[in-house]
Design a protein around this motif. Structure first.
Motif, PDB file in Angstrom:
ATOM      1  N   THR A  48       0.692  -1.194   0.129  1.00 25.93           N
ATOM      2  CA  THR A  48       0.149   0.044   0.147  1.00 25.93           C
ATOM      3  C   THR A  48       1.002   1.329  -0.127  1.00 25.93           C
ATOM      4  N   GLY A 223      -3.802   4.385   4.663  1.00 22.43           N
ATOM      5  CA  GLY A 223      -4.892   4.929   5.246  1.00 22.43           C
ATOM      6  C   GLY A 223      -5.259   4.505   6.948  1.00 22.43           C
ATOM      7  N   GLN A 242     -12.361   9.042   4.566  1.00 20.22           N
ATOM      8  CA  GLN A 242     -12.584   8.782   2.831  1.00 20.22           C
ATOM      9  C   GLN A 242     -14.331   8.379   2.873  1.00 20.22           C
ATOM     10  N   PRO A 244     -17.024   6.452   1.307  1.00 24.47           N
ATOM     11  CA  PRO A 244     -16.635   5.215   0.480  1.00 24.47           C
ATOM     12  C   PRO A 244     -17.415   5.060  -0.681  1.00 24.47           C
ATOM     13  N   THR A 265     -10.188   2.721   8.977  1.00 22.76           N
ATOM     14  CA  THR A 265     -11.401   2.601   8.412  1.00 22.76           C
ATOM     15  C   THR A 265     -11.598   0.951   7.836  1.00 22.76           C
ATOM     16  N   SER A 266     -12.501   0.283   7.583  1.00 24.28           N
ATOM     17  CA  SER A 266     -12.885  -1.002   6.871  1.00 24.28           C
ATOM     18  C   SER A 266     -14.037  -0.513   6.046  1.00 24.28           C
ATOM     19  N   TYR A 269     -15.249  -0.806  -0.226  1.00 24.93           N
ATOM     20  CA  TYR A 269     -14.704   0.010  -1.292  1.00 24.93           C
ATOM     21  C   TYR A 269     -13.382  -0.278  -1.564  1.00 24.93           C
ATOM     22  N   GLN A 270     -12.767  -0.918  -0.392  1.00 24.35           N
ATOM     23  CA  GLN A 270     -11.234  -0.682  -0.362  1.00 24.35           C
ATOM     24  C   GLN A 270     -10.716  -1.919  -1.275  1.00 24.35           C
ATOM     25  N   ARG A 271     -11.360  -3.204  -1.246  1.00 18.49           N
ATOM     26  CA  ARG A 271     -10.676  -4.177  -2.072  1.00 18.49           C
ATOM     27  C   ARG A 271     -11.991  -5.093  -2.315  1.00 18.49           C
ATOM     28  N   HIS A 281     -16.767  -7.962  -1.893  1.00 17.89           N
ATOM     29  CA  HIS A 281     -15.490  -7.274  -1.188  1.00 17.89           C
ATOM     30  C   HIS A 281     -14.750  -8.518  -0.148  1.00 17.89           C
ATOM     31  N   ALA A 297     -19.355   1.501   5.341  1.00 19.24           N
ATOM     32  CA  ALA A 297     -17.977   1.381   5.899  1.00 19.24           C
ATOM     33  C   ALA A 297     -17.933   1.710   7.371  1.00 19.24           C
ATOM     34  N   SER A 299     -15.520   3.692  10.591  1.00 13.13           N
ATOM     35  CA  SER A 299     -14.329   3.856  10.824  1.00 13.13           C
ATOM     36  C   SER A 299     -14.236   4.148  12.544  1.00 13.13           C
TER      37      SER A 299
END
Ligand code: AMP
Ligand code: MG
Length: 360
Positions: A48, A223, A242, A244, A265-266, A269-271, A281, A297, A299
């Motif tokens: 990352t 992040g 961020q 999402p 944050t989880s 949109y991240q992966r 995801h 998401a 946080s």
């Protein structure tokens, strides 16, 4: 003779007064010393983008701290890696490769991470489980293949997932502190520390920096943010959460004032990858063995970055209501959820951190 002694004594008293004045005034003068900003960015840890900023009056020591932080993060990355081997190093891949075969002698940092993660398993009712590796490996294989070749992307077979889920017992992760070994007693079990490793490593590196006297810094590792003290001018670090919704024109849903706090944050949109037009995801609900479907998401803000990371993943696998109930057991932890339709929901204390927020 007496006169000379008197002069000497007066001179000595003068030195004493000057010294006393120095010790009283130096911290005040020091506070006004101009601090400069030093920054390092790199792509080679935890797959990352990372950035570290330090405010310091001394360029050489700031540069040394940046180099050292990078070196420490690289070491953690290699130790916690489950995909790659490194010459002469026993890492978590070595432990996975030896599941059901033999305990592996590992670095103390691996044992500490696993002890922390096992504790977090207990404290999150098993929602965050580093022994979910056998299930996560199936999703990982389908996701990477699907990203490489989107036209032929496939979903895992549920029977295969259910079979793998028989090998996710946290009790099969055996830490022997005295022997310095880690062992998976179930030959089919696998570790995946993706939910905690980054935050845990960032916290350890931040603690090392603090112990060496760093008093103003921010580490943002993919992040995963950890702040130390304030910025050089004494103001809080300002960090965006961020949005999402990556298509939205507004990229941030909140700007936070952080001092000695972490933000992790989880989110879906991240992966992710796409099968038949639908996104899947990377955060898996241990009950359904499918991507968690409660929120968009979440946080987490708290001092300890490892705790923030573990909790963000756990909360992502829970409804907001159950997540709020879980957080009753974690004083000093605040959270911001984005519901599936984009509405913002906060813990009571979260709003005090927010400098400005967009409507949900
Ligand atoms: P994070 O982005 O911190 O929420 O972590 C997500 C990563 O944790 C995934 O890419 C997986 O490697 C791993 N993971 C996914 N679901 C879980 C889960 N329920 N418990 C533990 N680890 C998980
Ligand atoms: Mg996490």
């Amino acid at each position: 003779m007496v006169k000379r002694l008197r002069i000497a004594l007066v001179a000595l008293a003068g030195v004493a007064v000057a010294a006393a004045l120095y010790f009283v005034l130096a911290p005040l003068l020091g506070a006004q010393t101009q601090l400069s900003r030093y920054k390092a960015s790199f792509f080679d840890v935890f797959d990352t983008y990372s950035e570290i900023i330090i405010y310091s009056a001394d360029e050489a020591s700031a540069q040394a701290e940046l180099d050292r932080a990078h070196a420490e993060l690289t070491a953690y990355h290699q130790l916690f890696d489950i995909y790659n081997d490194y010459e002469g190093l026993n890492n978590l891949k070595t432990v996975n490769d030896n599941a059901g075969v033999a305990p592996v002698k590992v670095d103390e940092r691996i044992l500490a991470l696993v002890a922390f993660a096992k504790d977090m398993y207990a404290r999150t009712d098993g929602r965050m489980n580093i022994a979910l590796g056998s299930v996560l490996a199936i999703w990982h294989a389908h996701r990477t293949a699907g990203i490489d070749d989107p036209a032929n992307a496939t979903l895992p077979d549920m029977a295969e997932l259910t079979a793998a889920a028989q090998h996710t017992d946290i009790a099969s992760v055996v830490v022997d502190e005295a022997a310095g070994t880690l062992y998976l007693s179930d030959p089919e079990a696998r570790l995946d520390v993706g939910a905690v490793a980054k935050g845990y490593a960032v916290e350890r590196v931040a603690q090392d920096m603090i112990a060496r006297g760093v008093s103003s810094a921010i580490l943002s590792i993919g992040g995963n943010v950890r702040t130390i003290g304030t910025r050089g001018d004494g103001s809080s670090w300002r960090v965006n959460v961020q949005n999402p919704d990556l298509q939205a024109t507004v990229q941030s849903i909140a700007t936070l004032d952080l001092q000695d706090l972490s933000l992790v944050t989880s989110g879906s949109y991240q992966r992710y990858y796409t099968v038949d037009g639908k996104q899947y995801h990377h955060i898996i609900d241990p009950d359904t063995l499918m991507p968690a479907a409660f929120t968009w998401a979440v946080s987490v803000v708290t001092q300890d970055s490892g705790l923030a990371d573990a909790l963000s993943t756990a909360l992502y696998t829970l409804s907001i209501e159950d997540g709020k109930a879980l957080l009753e057991n974690f004083p000093g932890v605040e959270a911001l959820w984005v519901t599936l339709d984009g509405t913002l929901v906060r813990t009571d204390g979260f709003s005090t951190l927010a400098r400005e927020e967009e409507a949900g």
